[in-house]
Motif scaffolding. Structure first.
Motif, PDB file in Angstrom:
ATOM      1  N   SER A   1       0.818  -1.205   0.000  1.00  0.00           N
ATOM      2  CA  SER A   1       0.000   0.000   0.000  1.00  0.00           C
ATOM      3  C   SER A   1       0.855   1.259   0.000  1.00  0.00           C
ATOM      4  N   GLU A   2       2.068   1.171   0.561  1.00  0.00           N
ATOM      5  CA  GLU A   2       2.935   2.337   0.650  1.00  0.00           C
ATOM      6  C   GLU A   2       3.856   2.494  -0.563  1.00  0.00           C
ATOM      7  N   TYR A   3       4.330   1.354  -1.101  1.00  0.00           N
ATOM      8  CA  TYR A   3       5.372   1.420  -2.131  1.00  0.00           C
ATOM      9  C   TYR A   3       4.979   0.766  -3.454  1.00  0.00           C
ATOM     10  N   GLY A   4       3.782   0.190  -3.520  1.00  0.00           N
ATOM     11  CA  GLY A   4       3.345  -0.416  -4.765  1.00  0.00           C
ATOM     12  C   GLY A   4       3.225  -1.922  -4.681  1.00  0.00           C
ATOM     13  N   ALA A   5       2.443  -2.493  -5.618  1.00  0.00           N
ATOM     14  CA  ALA A   5       2.105  -3.912  -5.580  1.00  0.00           C
ATOM     15  C   ALA A   5       3.319  -4.819  -5.714  1.00  0.00           C
ATOM     16  N   ARG A   6       4.407  -4.322  -6.314  1.00  0.00           N
ATOM     17  CA  ARG A   6       5.586  -5.167  -6.476  1.00  0.00           C
ATOM     18  C   ARG A   6       6.126  -5.645  -5.131  1.00  0.00           C
ATOM     19  N   MET A   7       5.839  -4.881  -4.044  1.00  0.00           N
ATOM     20  CA  MET A   7       6.333  -5.260  -2.730  1.00  0.00           C
ATOM     21  C   MET A   7       5.708  -6.552  -2.224  1.00  0.00           C
ATOM     22  N   LEU A   8       4.646  -7.026  -2.884  1.00  0.00           N
ATOM     23  CA  LEU A   8       4.054  -8.304  -2.505  1.00  0.00           C
ATOM     24  C   LEU A   8       4.998  -9.467  -2.784  1.00  0.00           C
ATOM     25  N   VAL A   9       5.883  -9.296  -3.761  1.00  0.00           N
ATOM     26  CA  VAL A   9       6.778 -10.399  -4.129  1.00  0.00           C
ATOM     27  C   VAL A   9       8.258 -10.038  -4.020  1.00  0.00           C
ATOM     28  N   ASP A  10       8.574  -8.762  -3.956  1.00  0.00           N
ATOM     29  CA  ASP A  10       9.980  -8.379  -3.830  1.00  0.00           C
ATOM     30  C   ASP A  10      10.544  -8.866  -2.492  1.00  0.00           C
ATOM     31  N   GLY A  11      11.710  -9.501  -2.542  1.00  0.00           N
ATOM     32  CA  GLY A  11      12.393  -9.893  -1.318  1.00  0.00           C
ATOM     33  C   GLY A  11      11.693 -10.968  -0.516  1.00  0.00           C
ATOM     34  N   LEU A  12      10.943 -11.829  -1.176  1.00  0.00           N
ATOM     35  CA  LEU A  12      10.248 -12.894  -0.456  1.00  0.00           C
ATOM     36  C   LEU A  12      11.213 -13.831   0.250  1.00  0.00           C
ATOM     37  N   HIS A  13      12.313 -14.176  -0.424  1.00  0.00           N
ATOM     38  CA  HIS A  13      13.188 -15.221   0.091  1.00  0.00           C
ATOM     39  C   HIS A  13      14.544 -15.108  -0.576  1.00  0.00           C
ATOM     40  N   ALA A  14      15.576 -15.562   0.110  1.00  0.00           N
ATOM     41  CA  ALA A  14      16.931 -15.481  -0.430  1.00  0.00           C
ATOM     42  C   ALA A  14      17.087 -16.293  -1.710  1.00  0.00           C
ATOM     43  N   LYS A  15      16.251 -17.306  -1.897  1.00  0.00           N
ATOM     44  CA  LYS A  15      16.349 -18.144  -3.094  1.00  0.00           C
ATOM     45  C   LYS A  15      15.426 -17.675  -4.206  1.00  0.00           C
ATOM     46  N   LEU A  16      14.775 -16.511  -4.017  1.00  0.00           N
ATOM     47  CA  LEU A  16      13.843 -16.001  -5.007  1.00  0.00           C
ATOM     48  C   LEU A  16      14.237 -14.609  -5.450  1.00  0.00           C
ATOM     49  N   ASP A  17      14.064 -14.333  -6.725  1.00  0.00           N
ATOM     50  CA  ASP A  17      14.182 -12.985  -7.266  1.00  0.00           C
ATOM     51  C   ASP A  17      12.974 -12.740  -8.158  1.00  0.00           C
ATOM     52  N   TRP A  18      12.598 -11.488  -8.265  1.00  0.00           N
ATOM     53  CA  TRP A  18      11.529 -11.120  -9.193  1.00  0.00           C
ATOM     54  C   TRP A  18      12.071 -10.105 -10.171  1.00  0.00           C
ATOM     55  N   THR A  19      11.946 -10.381 -11.453  1.00  0.00           N
ATOM     56  CA  THR A  19      12.498  -9.507 -12.480  1.00  0.00           C
ATOM     57  C   THR A  19      11.483  -8.486 -12.982  1.00  0.00           C
ATOM     58  N   GLY A  20      10.241  -8.614 -12.558  1.00  0.00           N
ATOM     59  CA  GLY A  20       9.166  -7.790 -13.100  1.00  0.00           C
ATOM     60  C   GLY A  20       8.339  -8.561 -14.103  1.00  0.00           C
ATOM     61  N   SER A  21       8.904  -9.633 -14.622  1.00  0.00           N
ATOM     62  CA  SER A  21       8.169 -10.478 -15.569  1.00  0.00           C
ATOM     63  C   SER A  21       8.218 -11.950 -15.186  1.00  0.00           C
ATOM     64  N   ALA A  22       9.057 -12.286 -14.191  1.00  0.00           N
ATOM     65  CA  ALA A  22       9.173 -13.692 -13.793  1.00  0.00           C
ATOM     66  C   ALA A  22       9.752 -13.782 -12.388  1.00  0.00           C
ATOM     67  N   LEU A  23       9.344 -14.839 -11.680  1.00  0.00           N
ATOM     68  CA  LEU A  23      10.001 -15.215 -10.434  1.00  0.00           C
ATOM     69  C   LEU A  23      11.136 -16.159 -10.785  1.00  0.00           C
ATOM     70  N   LEU A  24      12.314 -15.903 -10.230  1.00  0.00           N
ATOM     71  CA  LEU A  24      13.461 -16.773 -10.455  1.00  0.00           C
ATOM     72  C   LEU A  24      13.673 -17.615  -9.202  1.00  0.00           C
ATOM     73  N   LEU A  25      13.632 -18.937  -9.355  1.00  0.00           N
ATOM     74  CA  LEU A  25      13.801 -19.866  -8.245  1.00  0.00           C
ATOM     75  C   LEU A  25      15.156 -20.533  -8.376  1.00  0.00           C
ATOM     76  N   ARG A  26      15.990 -20.347  -7.364  1.00  0.00           N
ATOM     77  CA  ARG A  26      17.330 -20.937  -7.393  1.00  0.00           C
ATOM     78  C   ARG A  26      17.253 -22.361  -6.875  1.00  0.00           C
ATOM     79  N   TYR A  27      16.950 -23.284  -7.761  1.00  0.00           N
ATOM     80  CA  TYR A  27      16.912 -24.710  -7.429  1.00  0.00           C
ATOM     81  C   TYR A  27      18.201 -25.352  -7.926  1.00  0.00           C
ATOM     82  N   PRO A  28      18.984 -25.984  -7.048  1.00  0.00           N
ATOM     83  CA  PRO A  28      20.221 -26.627  -7.499  1.00  0.00           C
ATOM     84  C   PRO A  28      19.945 -27.718  -8.530  1.00  0.00           C
TER      85      PRO A  28
END
Length: 325
Positions: A164-191
């Protein structure tokens, strides 16, 4: 690396939930050990001796392939389902699907009688599995349940407030150390895994699951929707004893013994009434201490439904960590 297509437009179809059954399944994975083993030592030592009481549960969820049948991880239909509601959904699973998935967990291995029973009498075997899950939940999960639910509530409320303060992207930004969000995809670091997934028109449900710990679990193919399990903020505090005495320690000298005890308790989220009940305080006294800690930047508060839940901030964690004997 796995790339899960998830664009800005999909944020409108994002939802959060907390699932008791997901905590059950993730806790079964935790019983095997893993990166969070040191955190859960006391929990594991308490639960492991009881495992022989649940032979079907053990065969299905602790088999040789480290596999959990998909029918045991339905995407929650509501934000805060009960265990009974989720088990009712599992009980409605077509029996041929139950058999196929249970047997797959033992492919290439000699299956025990509990697995063979699913082939011979799947209805009775499924009923036994559900009964054992209830028994396991009572012993392994229920003592931690208030902490697990509160941690999930705070995580969801915090993300909603940030959005609500910084925009909807904050729902997924910084979820987990093994996750990144590029704006078009979630990147999952699976070995050792590569791939590209799509939501295929489904909603994505994010589940903050305490027992997920340092792992991320993705459900990309469920007919009920797509889901991602990750640990809420401060999940390591879920297994930290809050019974340590602070009376004779520096933290007590700095804050006073009662306020030090309140701050120690806030390793996990608590409401004013929770703090009052745990420490034997009047509600007004608990509220005063919580407000003082919040004003000092040692605790934060987030609303979860009608409850206001308090938890230590990073500064509060650092202060209590420095006070440990």
């Amino acid at each position: 690396m796995i790339e899960w297509e998830f664009g800005v437009a999909d944020l409108a179809r994002l939802r959060f939930a907390h699932s008791p059954l997901a905590e059950v399944v993730a806790s079964a994975f935790a019983l095997r050990g893993g990166a969070d083993r040191w955190l859960q030592t006391s929990w594991r030592s308490r639960v492991t001796p009881s495992l022989p009481n649940w032979p079907t549960f053990r065969a299905v969820l602790l088999g040789p392939r480290g596999y959990a049948p998909d029918f045991l991880t339905p995407v929650p239909r509501t934000g805060r389902p009960t265990l009974a509601q989720e088990l009712a959904d599992v009980a409605a699973t077509p029996l041929d699907q139950v058999v196929e998935q249970v047997v797959a967990g033992w492919a290439g291995h000699d299956a025990p009688p509990e697995i063979d029973r699913f082939v011979r009498d799947p209805r009775a075997a499924l009923a036994e599995l559900l009964a054992e899950i209830r028994g396991y939940f009572t012993v392994a999960i229920e003592p931690l349940w208030p902490r697990l639910r509160a941690a999930a509530d705070v995580e969801i409320a915090t993300r909603a407030r940030a959005a609500s303060e910084y925009g909807a992207r904050m729902l997924v930004d910084g979820l987990h150390a093994k996750l990144d969000w590029t704006g078009s995809a979630l990147l999952l670091r699976y070995p050792h895994k590569q791939g590209r997934w799509s939501l295929d028109g489904h909603d994505l449900t994010l589940l903050p699951i305490g027992f997920a710990g340092s792992e991320v679990y993705a459900m990309p193919d469920s007919p009920a929707g797509r889901a991602l399990w990750y640990a809420p903020r401060g999940f390591g505090n879920l297994w930290t004893s809050d019974q340590r005495s602070t009376a004779d320690r520096p933290l007590s000298a700095l804050l006073g013994p009662t306020r030090a005890a309140v701050l120690t308790l806030l390793a996990a989220p608590h409401s004013t009434s929770d703090v009052a009940a745990r420490l034997g305080l009047a509600a007004g006294t608990a509220s005063h201490h919580l407000t003082t800690l919040r004003n000092a930047g040692l605790a934060s508060a987030a609303r979860a439904g009608r409850r206001l839940l308090y938890q230590r901030t990073l500064l509060g964690d650092q202060l209590t960590e420095a006070d440990r004997p």
